[in-house]
Scaffold this active site. Structure first.
Site, PDB file in Angstrom:
ATOM      1  CD  GLU A 168      49.656  50.548  13.826  1.00 26.02           C
ATOM      2  OE1 GLU A 168      50.362  49.438  13.973  1.00 26.02           O
ATOM      3  OE2 GLU A 168      49.258  51.103  14.524  1.00 26.02           O
ATOM      4  CD  GLU A 256      46.503  50.883  17.489  1.00 25.18           C
ATOM      5  OE1 GLU A 256      45.730  50.168  16.793  1.00 25.18           O
ATOM      6  OE2 GLU A 256      47.757  50.812  17.785  1.00 25.18           O
TER       7      GLU A 256
END
EC number: 3.2.1.4
Length: 505
Positions: A168, A256
């Site tokens: 991320e 995710e």
């Protein structure tokens, strides 16, 4: 996870195992594991396909950080997830910062343990370089290249391994400025030892800016772009980005997602999660849920003190875990037939059927009064001879409530949407729950259904001619609570004009 979180290590207490959840999706009766079924994965026209060129959707769960909850990552727990939940992919999350790999490189041994377990179990595994507080992947680029050189050297010939090279990116880090240049270098490192296994690349703003990646894609043909969401925070704007990215030919992987809000702790938001899962399944987008842990937060799949080796009872699962398990099981025989859902008998078994066809149905939309009927079917050949799909006619019966016309769409078909034809008809005898039906047929391009085979999901969306809201509770074929595939005799199948499945209204 999407935002920084307090990481509290909980002292685990082993719960007493009582009644084990449901019936396991036992692999002892299966001919092949997911990897044996699908083999080498690749990207074709922006979609994930297996070695036969057939589209496939991966569904599974991620570990939490190995430095905190690594004890849940082992062969026993992964086997339970495969056999009982129906996962075909597991993600092993190796944080880089926050007491992760950079300060504790021995965590790579847990990654290797997870890969070995996945190889033995025949499931796909994502090796996740979990950057988070170290917002720019270039901060530890040298270490990333060293790590992935080792992984690619070890697993370059293992078709079940997927590399996620930047979890991320965040904090003002952009695709063109920092992420893409980093990905080019790390991809070259991997490709020097592994020419074809999938690579997933995170995108800006905690893997939300897939539109930027779609506009300037990487040259590697087997690269996918990560989108992450948390159902209580992220909504339609990110779904629109998926549609945009796919329209640009970019392959998207939701590596995710959580049922909680972005903190990981608010919620769970199950209606919002269902909207997301329906959307991802519609688009054929693979997904991995966060996370396999007993941490005291809404996104955790396990209740505090759950066993580290599987065998979880219903009491051992959190609200989120129960929901996610149901969603994985519901799709476990779609997009490639990895593991069958536990069959249920039709309402009137055998009544009105004369052939070797079984139709399964699930209700895709949990709102019976919105502007569409959204239904999905799967047809099985339980006989001993092939069935020509173009000979079959599927009829979904409904009452139009006096609204003329209909707008019909095929949102997904495992045999290819172009091989599905839809139209409407009128039953010979109308009732208060059925004065029309949607006719679903197959073109010759759909081929034949071999003995023991199934079509996989065919998903159809039906709107009123004037696009007004509908009332599905008044429809013969509607099953309000059938959210997982079940044999359903209120939808009929005809083979060359002869009723072979179901009961007409």
């Amino acid at each position: 996870m999407w935002m920084r979180r307090n990481q509290i290590v909980r002292k685990l207490t082993l719960g007493v195992v009582t009644t084990v959840l449901g019936m396991s999706l036992s692999f002892s009766a299966l001919s092949a594991t997911p990897v044996e079924t699908h083999g080498q994965l690749s990207i074709e026209n922006g979609r994930l396909v297996d070695e036969q060129g057939k589209r496939v959707q991966l569904r599974g769960i991620s570990s939490h950080g190995l430095q905190w909850f690594g004890d849940y990552v082992n062969k026993d727990s992964m086997k339970w997830l495969r056999d009982d939940w129906g996962i075909n992919v597991f993600r092993v999350a190796m944080y880089t910062a926050a007491d992760g790999y950079i300060s504790n490189p021995s965590l790579a041994n847990k990654v290797k343990e997870a890969v070995a377990a996945a190889q033995s179990l025949g499931v796909y595994i994502i090796i996740d370089w979990h950057i988070l507080s170290d917002n720019d992947p270039n901060i530890y680029k040298a270490q990333a290249k060293t790590f992935f050189a080792e992984m690619a050297g070890l697993y370059g010939s293992s078709p079940n391994v997927i590399y996620e090279i930047a979890n991320e990116p965040n904090g003002g880090v952009t695709w063109n400025g920092q992420i893409r240049p980093y990905a080019l270098e790390v991809t070259d490192t991997i490709r020097s030892k592994d020419p074809d296994n999938l690579i997933i690349v995170g995108t800006g703003t905690w893997s939300q800016d897939i539109h930027d990646a779609a506009d300037n894609q990487l040259p590697d043909p087997n690269t996918m772009y990560a989108l992450h969401f948390y159902a209580g925070t992220h909504g339609q704007f990110l779904r629109d980005r998926i549609d945009y990215a796919q329209s640009r030919g970019a392959a998207i992987f939701v590596s995710e997602w959580g049922t909680s809000d972005a903190s990981g702790n608010g919620g769970p938001f199950l209606p919002e999660s269902q909207t997301w899962i329906d959307f991802l399944n519609n688009r054929g987008v693979s997904w991995v849920n966060w996370s396999l842990t007993d941490k005291s937060e809404a996104s955790a799949a396990l209740a505090p003190g759950a066993s580290k080796s599987g065998g979880w009872t219903e009491q051992n699962l959190s609200t989120s875990g129960k929901f996610v398990r149901e969603q994985i099981r519901a799709g476990a025989n779609l997009g490639g037939g990895d593991t069958p859902t536990t069959p249920t008998e039709p309402t009137n078994p055998g009544n009105g059927t004369t052939g070797d066809v079984v139709l399964q149905y699930r209700n895709v939309d949990n709102n019976p009064s919105d502007d569409a009927i959204r239904m999905a079917v799967n047809i099985k050949n339980t006989g001993s001879t092939p069935i020509k799909l173009s000979d079959l006619q599927v009829r979904y019966y409904f009452h139009d409530d006096g609204k003329p016309g209909a707008n019909l769409f095929v949102d997904w078909a495992n045999v290819g949407p172009n091989n599905i034809v839809t139209s409407t008809g009128t039953p010979a005898a109308s009732t208060d729950k059925a004065n029309r039906y949607v006719l679903v047929t197959f073109s010759s391009g759909a081929g034949s259904l071999q003995p023991g085979a199934e079509t996989g999901e065919v998903q159809v969306r039906i709107h009123a001619g004037d696009w007004s809201n509908v009332n599905e509770t008044n429809d013969y074929s509607y099953g309000a609570n059938v959210t997982s595939y079940a044999n359903w005799d209120k939808i009929t199948v005809h083979d060359k004009g002869t009723l072979v499945w179901g009961v007409e209204p």
